[in-house]
Design a protein around this motif. Structure first.
Motif, PDB file in Angstrom:
ATOM      1  N   ASN A 238      38.686  51.043  61.481  1.00 27.31           N
ATOM      2  CA  ASN A 238      38.137  51.401  62.778  1.00 27.31           C
ATOM      3  C   ASN A 238      36.614  51.365  62.828  1.00 27.31           C
ATOM      4  O   ASN A 238      36.027  51.580  63.883  1.00 27.31           O
ATOM      5  CB  ASN A 238      38.642  52.782  63.192  1.00 27.31           C
ATOM      6  CG  ASN A 238      40.087  52.706  63.647  1.00 27.31           C
ATOM      7  OD1 ASN A 238      40.463  51.763  64.360  1.00 27.31           O
ATOM      8  ND2 ASN A 238      40.901  53.647  63.205  1.00 27.31           N
ATOM      9  N   SER A 239      36.002  51.122  61.675  1.00 24.25           N
ATOM     10  CA  SER A 239      34.536  51.006  61.729  1.00 24.25           C
ATOM     11  C   SER A 239      34.088  49.573  61.440  1.00 24.25           C
ATOM     12  O   SER A 239      32.915  49.315  61.199  1.00 24.25           O
ATOM     13  CB  SER A 239      33.890  51.992  60.752  1.00 24.25           C
ATOM     14  OG  SER A 239      34.576  51.974  59.529  1.00 24.25           O
ATOM     15  N   ALA A 241      33.849  47.005  63.458  1.00 19.82           N
ATOM     16  CA  ALA A 241      32.994  46.386  64.474  1.00 19.82           C
ATOM     17  C   ALA A 241      31.505  46.598  64.192  1.00 19.82           C
ATOM     18  O   ALA A 241      30.755  45.619  64.098  1.00 19.82           O
ATOM     19  CB  ALA A 241      33.379  46.884  65.859  1.00 19.82           C
ATOM     20  N   PRO A 242      31.032  47.840  64.042  1.00 19.56           N
ATOM     21  CA  PRO A 242      29.594  48.004  63.762  1.00 19.56           C
ATOM     22  C   PRO A 242      29.181  47.395  62.435  1.00 19.56           C
ATOM     23  O   PRO A 242      28.075  46.839  62.316  1.00 19.56           O
ATOM     24  CB  PRO A 242      29.391  49.525  63.750  1.00 19.56           C
ATOM     25  CG  PRO A 242      30.731  50.122  63.624  1.00 19.56           C
ATOM     26  CD  PRO A 242      31.700  49.150  64.201  1.00 19.56           C
ATOM     27  N   VAL A 244      30.489  44.730  60.923  1.00 22.20           N
ATOM     28  CA  VAL A 244      30.388  43.276  61.068  1.00 22.20           C
ATOM     29  C   VAL A 244      29.097  42.899  61.794  1.00 22.20           C
ATOM     30  O   VAL A 244      28.421  41.936  61.447  1.00 22.20           O
ATOM     31  CB  VAL A 244      31.617  42.724  61.815  1.00 22.20           C
ATOM     32  CG1 VAL A 244      31.364  41.299  62.266  1.00 22.20           C
ATOM     33  CG2 VAL A 244      32.819  42.766  60.904  1.00 22.20           C
ATOM     34  N   ASN A 245      28.749  43.690  62.791  1.00 21.78           N
ATOM     35  CA  ASN A 245      27.524  43.392  63.525  1.00 21.78           C
ATOM     36  C   ASN A 245      26.300  43.388  62.623  1.00 21.78           C
ATOM     37  O   ASN A 245      25.487  42.480  62.659  1.00 21.78           O
ATOM     38  CB  ASN A 245      27.325  44.426  64.648  1.00 21.78           C
ATOM     39  CG  ASN A 245      27.885  43.901  65.954  1.00 21.78           C
ATOM     40  OD1 ASN A 245      27.556  42.775  66.331  1.00 21.78           O
ATOM     41  ND2 ASN A 245      28.723  44.680  66.594  1.00 21.78           N
ATOM     42  N   ASN A 301      26.000  35.765  65.671  1.00 20.78           N
ATOM     43  CA  ASN A 301      26.222  36.901  66.571  1.00 20.78           C
ATOM     44  C   ASN A 301      27.517  36.746  67.351  1.00 20.78           C
ATOM     45  O   ASN A 301      28.205  37.728  67.632  1.00 20.78           O
ATOM     46  CB  ASN A 301      25.039  37.064  67.513  1.00 20.78           C
ATOM     47  CG  ASN A 301      23.928  37.850  66.862  1.00 20.78           C
ATOM     48  OD1 ASN A 301      24.066  39.032  66.605  1.00 20.78           O
ATOM     49  ND2 ASN A 301      22.835  37.171  66.548  1.00 20.78           N
ATOM     50  N   ALA A 304      30.231  37.794  65.156  1.00 15.66           N
ATOM     51  CA  ALA A 304      30.278  39.255  65.116  1.00 15.66           C
ATOM     52  C   ALA A 304      31.006  39.802  66.340  1.00 15.66           C
ATOM     53  O   ALA A 304      31.868  40.680  66.237  1.00 15.66           O
ATOM     54  CB  ALA A 304      28.856  39.813  65.037  1.00 15.66           C
ATOM     55  N   ASP A 305      30.679  39.247  67.505  1.00 18.11           N
ATOM     56  CA  ASP A 305      31.329  39.695  68.744  1.00 18.11           C
ATOM     57  C   ASP A 305      32.836  39.468  68.683  1.00 18.11           C
ATOM     58  O   ASP A 305      33.628  40.346  69.024  1.00 18.11           O
ATOM     59  CB  ASP A 305      30.762  38.915  69.938  1.00 18.11           C
ATOM     60  CG  ASP A 305      29.429  39.485  70.375  1.00 18.11           C
ATOM     61  OD1 ASP A 305      29.053  40.545  69.833  1.00 18.11           O
ATOM     62  OD2 ASP A 305      28.785  38.873  71.243  1.00 18.11           O
ATOM     63  N   SER A 308      34.544  41.783  66.383  1.00 16.40           N
ATOM     64  CA  SER A 308      34.641  43.113  66.996  1.00 16.40           C
ATOM     65  C   SER A 308      35.790  43.164  67.986  1.00 16.40           C
ATOM     66  O   SER A 308      36.533  44.147  68.053  1.00 16.40           O
ATOM     67  CB  SER A 308      33.355  43.472  67.740  1.00 16.40           C
ATOM     68  OG  SER A 308      32.273  43.311  66.907  1.00 16.40           O
ATOM     69  N   ALA A 311      38.950  43.195  66.085  1.00 16.58           N
ATOM     70  CA  ALA A 311      39.135  44.405  65.289  1.00 16.58           C
ATOM     71  C   ALA A 311      39.341  45.635  66.161  1.00 16.58           C
ATOM     72  O   ALA A 311      39.607  46.717  65.653  1.00 16.58           O
ATOM     73  CB  ALA A 311      37.925  44.620  64.386  1.00 16.58           C
ATOM     74  N   ASN A 312      39.218  45.472  67.455  1.00 17.18           N
ATOM     75  CA  ASN A 312      39.354  46.622  68.348  1.00 17.18           C
ATOM     76  C   ASN A 312      40.812  47.065  68.392  1.00 17.18           C
ATOM     77  O   ASN A 312      41.683  46.314  68.829  1.00 17.18           O
ATOM     78  CB  ASN A 312      38.877  46.194  69.745  1.00 17.18           C
ATOM     79  CG  ASN A 312      38.815  47.376  70.683  1.00 17.18           C
ATOM     80  OD1 ASN A 312      39.573  48.342  70.509  1.00 17.18           O
ATOM     81  ND2 ASN A 312      37.935  47.296  71.649  1.00 17.18           N
TER      82      ASN A 312
END
Lengths: 319, 529
Positions: A238-239, A241-242, A244-245, A301, A304-305, A308, A311-312
């Motif tokens: 659950n973490s 997304a940030p 990967v960014n 980027n 990354a998006d 995310s 992965a949501n």
């Protein structure tokens, strides 16, 4: 629901392409508004009215800006980046070699730093507030606090000059085996890993700690699951997304921002190539490099998006 | 118009290109007899017999990814070294200032020094297998001098009226007498190439002892021994590799860790420290490059000769050599010439820091006391900003208010130098006194960066050029030096040395102040122990 995800992903890709297109316009305009006209900048003091006219003709500067932009764009879409004004070499072949080198260095640095950063982040959450956490934080933060060139010189002095374990000059050529190449670039890799490690590791730690405060983690803990399993199975997914960014931002940095390390270790990458040509006002090369850097940045980027989105959990597990 | 353009091309190239490098050097006395007599063969005392084989590795600063192998376009240090390694000129200048016959076997001139004949060596092969002819020489010289040439040697070729080939001889007719022509022909751009290099200027074909194998501009160059090279006494390595290392610290580390054998441009600050490292030696050789502060003689307040003199007495030259060059250099004397040049008169008195005299001249000038603005950028010369601050302090002690204006490096040579009335700059020197003066101190020179306009000086310069009596010539140069030092806008505090790092494995090293790293001939003359 998969159709929804596909739509979101397609949107991201379309946005990325639009962004590259807009950036190409900005790069073109940017090089147009350089003081004086391009022919004057190239010829400098040696300019005579005739040679200026000849060069303008040769560069197609007599056409309108829009026409020139579209012919440049068409060229790029056909893989033709033009030729360098300063030494007449084909830009595409020169860049492909330099870009290959940059990507080689960046990918090995990423291959080492990304797993390392995530593992260190997980470990420091596992031992939060205890000595491993403190040691990891202190070590990575001090590594990032030392300027890159300083770190390079320190490593160069101790590892290359005093111990003689690795070369101080990272020269590559085609005759080298992969192992020889890795040996040649071991010091630049080490510096780059140290530079990007702290940022990614801290972000991993912060993102995990954020999730660890959720109610469902408490539930998991109350069920008696081991803390390491809680972190790995429940908190980490659950973490993503940030994490990967920040990983992608650092990878982009590894590609476009390593001029200093390239110069110090004499590594033939893109950064030095761009800097040399900017100082010579070699506009076609600057345009091509600018576009490639922008494309790398936008692409990473975009990845990354997309990650995310994928992965949501709300998208992965629709009600 | 065309001539104007050509001059500025040459000068721009030489300025940016030959950074901190002087052309030609340490000549004692220019003996015209020796020139006509066929020059002096290379005869430096070599202690040991050269050993053949091995790869010479050099780590060089001053390389760019924008350079090409065309000798005409060789601007920066690395391009200079590649050109020297694969190519040869008609003549070279020996460390003692005498001439070394390379592709010419003999040089002679008419008694009036207007017509010069170069006999071309026979049996010399180019790297593409073809044989060297006098026509190749003619075409090379034409390529460097014709209308649309962008050659760095264009300024040198300007005085030539006509060139032709007779038998195996290459003949040059000058527009006005020049006793220095053979020296000018040793310019490193004038590498003889097949058909003058017109077919493919960037191919890197020459007659040198090494053939270009790989050329990656701004990264590395590799060479291999050319089997058909004509001179057995040179070219002892199997191959040569240049690594372009623009970062000074990285160059030092590469030498210390044994990755390279020779590095150029060691920073004065670390030269002493580097010299203490095991297995290597730091070589410091006096050259002709010099750092200057220049005033426009025609712009207020510098149009006042007393103010110029006040500033000349208000600078501490010894301190600059100690603190800016760390002792790796020598003091200047407000002329662009030092003992490295032929026909230098070493009896001229040295001008020293003299606050009393400076005050006196300053008061005499009647300057209103407003700050005098000195423009400077770090790129003007290494340590320029620090040097300006030292100047400011020493002038303050004389009651002269200097104000330092820091300018950006980018655009310094186009917006500040030769534009603003008082700024810092450098010169890399020229092969002979005549050329140095003609480039920057003749009233009509494009690069007259002090706006010096003195009819007597100009007349003496022209007179000296055609004068074949060396004593008279020396006297003329002495008189010109006196005029320039007293009336000119040049403040020359120091001449900088070439500082190089050389591994103990290298044998056959010789000191040459002509140009950096043995005048670019380390690959030709050295060998591995």
């Amino acid at each position: 629901m998969n159709a929804y995800i596909a739509k979101l992903v397609a949107q991201r890709i379309a946005l990325g392409l639009l962004l590259i297109f807009l950036v190409s316009i900005m790069i073109f305009l940017g090089t147009q508004i350089l003081p004086g006209d391009v022919a004057q900048a190239i010829l400098g003091q040696t300019a005579t009215p005739e040679s200026l006219a000849n060069l303008r003709e040769e560069l197609g500067l007599n056409a309108s800006a829009t026409e020139r932009y579209f012919s440049w764009l068409t060229g790029i879409l056909h893989g033709d980046l033009g030729t360098s004004l300063s030494n007449g070499r084909d830009i595409a072949s020169a860049i492909s070699e330099r870009l290959g080198n940059t990507l080689f260095l960046a990918s090995w640095a990423a291959l080492i730093s990304v797993p390392l950063a995530i593992i260190l982040g997980l470990v420091s959450v596992l031992y939060r507030g205890r000595w491993p956490d403190k040691v990891i934080s202190a070590a990575t933060l001090s590594a990032i606090s030392v300027p890159e060139f300083m770190m390079s010189y320190i490593l160069m002095y101790y590892v290359a000059v005093q111990l003689g374990w690795a070369p101080s000059v990272a020269m590559l050529n085609d005759r080298m085996s992969l192992l020889e190449k890795l040996h040649a670039i071991s010091l630049p890799i080490a510096v780059l890993v140290m530079v990007v490690l702290a940022h990614m590791m801290r972000m991993t730690r912060a993102a995990l700690l954020n999730v660890m405060q959720s109610a469902y983690i408490e539930t998991a803990e109350l069920k008696g699951i081991r803390r390491s399993a809680v972190i790995w199975r429940h908190a980490f997914p659950n973490s993503i997304a940030p994490i990967v960014n920040v990983v992608m931002l650092n990878m982009a940095y590894l590609v476009v921002g390593v001029v200093v390390v390239e110069v110090v270790f004499v590594y033939p990458g893109m950064g030095q190539y761009l800097v040399d040509h900017v100082s010579k006002r070699d506009v076609p090369v600057v345009q091509a490099c600018g576009l490639i850097f922008a494309a790398v940045y936008i692409f990473l980027n975009m990845v990354a998006d997309i990650v995310s989105i994928l992965a949501n959990p709300r998208l992965r597990h629709p009600k | 118009m065309t001539n104007q353009t050509k001059t500025s091309t040459y000068q721009r190239f030489s300025r940016k290109g030959l950074s901190r490098r002087s052309l030609l050097g340490r000549a004692s006395v220019l003996g015209l007899g020796a020139l006509i007599g066929g020059g002096v063969p290379f005869s430096a005392a070599l202690a040991q017999e050269p050993v053949k084989g091995g790869i010479l590795k050099m780590g060089l600063g001053g390389g760019e990814s924008t350079e090409s192998l065309d000798p005409a376009m060789a601007l920066v240090q690395v391009a200079f070294h590649t050109t020297r390694t694969f190519g040869e000129t008609l003549l070279d200048v020996n460390p003692d200032g005498s001439l070394d016959m390379r592709l010419a076997t003999d040089v002679s001139s008419s008694p009036d020094a207007m017509t010069w004949t170069f006999a071309i060596r026979e049996g010399v092969k180019f790297h593409d297998g073809s044989e060297l002819t006098a026509e190749d020489v003619l075409e090379t010289m034409r390529r460097h001098s014709d209308e649309d040439s962008q050659s760095g040697a264009l300024g040198i070729m300007k005085g030539i009226k006509d060139m032709r080939v007779e038998g195996g001889n290459f003949i040059v007719e000058l527009a006005e007498a020049n006793a220095d022509l053979p020296y000018l022909m040793s310019d490193y751009h004038l590498v003889i190439q097949p058909n003058g290099g017109r077919d493919n200027p960037g191919a890197g074909i020459g007659t040198g002892p090494y053939r270009v194998v790989e050329a990656e501009p701004g990264v590395r160059y590799t060479f291999e021994k050319f089997a058909d090279y004509w001179d057995d006494s040179r070219g002892h390595f199997d191959g040569v590799e240049f690594a372009v290392i623009n970062d000074a610290t990285a160059r030092n580390a590469a030498l210390q860790s044994g990755q390279v054998h020779i590095i150029n441009q060691v920073a004065p600050k670390v030269a002493g420290l580097l010299g203490r490292a095991p297995g290597l030696e730091v070589k410091s050789v006096a050259g002709r490059g010099h750092y200057v502060f220049i005033m426009h003689c025609d712009t207020a307040p510098f149009d006042n000769a007393d103010l110029r003199m006040a500033l000349k007495y208000a600078i501490n030259r010894e301190e600059m050599v100690d603190k800016i060059l760390q002792g790796y250099g020598s003091v200047g004397n407000d002329i662009p010439i030092n003992a490295s040049y032929p026909l230098f008169d070493d009896t001229r008195p040295q001008r020293a820091y003299d606050p009393e005299l400076a005050k006196e001249f300053y008061e005499k000038s009647g300057h209103d006391g407003s700050p005098i603005v000195l423009r400077v950028a770090e790129g003007a010369f290494p340590g320029a900003v620090d040097a300006a601050q030292l100047f400011q302090e020493s002038a303050r002690a004389c009651g002269i208010p200097l104000e330092i204006s820091r300018e950006p490096d980018d655009g310094y040579w186009s917006d500040v130098w030769n534009v603003e009335p008082f700024c810092a700059s450098y010169w890399s020197g020229r092969p002979v006194q005549d050329q140095m003066y003609a480039t920057a101190y003749l009233s009509t020179a494009d690069w007259n960066d002090t706006r010096f306009d003195n009819a007597e000086f100009d007349a003496k310069l022209v007179e000296a050029r055609a004068e074949l009596d060396q004593e008279k010539r020396k006297q003329l140069y002495r008189e010109m030096a006196d005029i320039l030092a007293d009336e000119g806008g040049l403040i020359c505090p120091m001449f900088n040395d070439f500082i190089e790092g050389v591994s103990d494995q290298i044998q056959g090293w010789e000191e040459s102040g002509v140009l950096e790293v043995m005048n670019g001939l380390a690959p030709h003359k050295c060998w591995l122990a």
